[in-house]
Design a protein around this motif. Structure first.
Motif, short mmCIF file in Angstrom:
data_model
loop_
_atom_site.label_atom_id
_atom_site.label_comp_id
_atom_site.label_asym_id
_atom_site.label_seq_id
_atom_site.Cartn_x
_atom_site.Cartn_y
_atom_site.Cartn_z
N ARG A 1 59.57 -20.69 31.35
CA ARG A 1 58.15 -20.31 31.38
C ARG A 1 58.03 -19.00 30.62
O ARG A 1 58.78 -18.05 30.87
CB ARG A 1 57.64 -20.13 32.80
N THR B 1 60.77 -16.41 32.27
CA THR B 1 61.41 -16.87 33.49
C THR B 1 62.10 -18.18 33.17
O THR B 1 61.51 -19.05 32.53
CB THR B 1 60.38 -17.08 34.63
N TRP C 1 64.68 -21.27 34.90
CA TRP C 1 65.33 -21.90 36.04
C TRP C 1 66.33 -22.92 35.53
O TRP C 1 66.13 -23.52 34.48
CB TRP C 1 64.31 -22.65 36.90
N THR D 1 67.13 -23.07 40.58
CA THR D 1 67.54 -21.69 40.80
C THR D 1 67.06 -20.82 39.65
O THR D 1 67.30 -21.15 38.48
CB THR D 1 69.08 -21.60 40.90
N LYS D 2 66.39 -19.73 39.97
CA LYS D 2 65.91 -18.82 38.94
C LYS D 2 67.10 -18.09 38.34
O LYS D 2 67.87 -17.45 39.04
CB LYS D 2 64.91 -17.82 39.52
N SER E 1 64.45 -13.58 34.89
CA SER E 1 63.05 -13.22 35.08
C SER E 1 62.89 -11.79 34.59
O SER E 1 63.26 -10.84 35.29
CB SER E 1 62.65 -13.33 36.55
N THR F 1 71.87 -18.66 29.96
CA THR F 1 71.18 -19.93 29.69
C THR F 1 71.90 -20.66 28.57
O THR F 1 72.93 -21.26 28.80
CB THR F 1 69.70 -19.68 29.34
#
Length: 68
Positions: A13, A24, A26, A31-32, A35, A53
């Motif tokens: 996002r 952000t 996930w 699970t985040k 952020s 990521t």
């Protein structure tokens, strides 16, 4: 800019919070992972986001931020 999209196993996002874009991310389990505000992200910040990521996530986010 307020957008949400999927890159591989990550849900991303990107939204404006005033004059700063906030990223952000996930994982596919919900699970985040990340952020943070990315308006002043340094190269080391992008490297850390990539480690958490994937290179594809960083590439897509940078493209969207530069397009603004």
């Amino acid at each position: 800019m307020n957008t949400m999209f999927q890159v591989g196993d990550f849900f991303v996002r990107l939204r404006d919070k005033g004059d700063r874009p906030k990223l952000t991310v996930w994982n596919n389990s919900g699970t985040k992972i990340v952020s943070e505000f990315i308006s002043a992200a340094t190269p080391s910040s992008w490297e850390q986001i990539e480690k958490l990521t994937s290179p594809e996530v960083v590439e897509r986010v940078r493209e969207l931020v530069q397009a603004e």
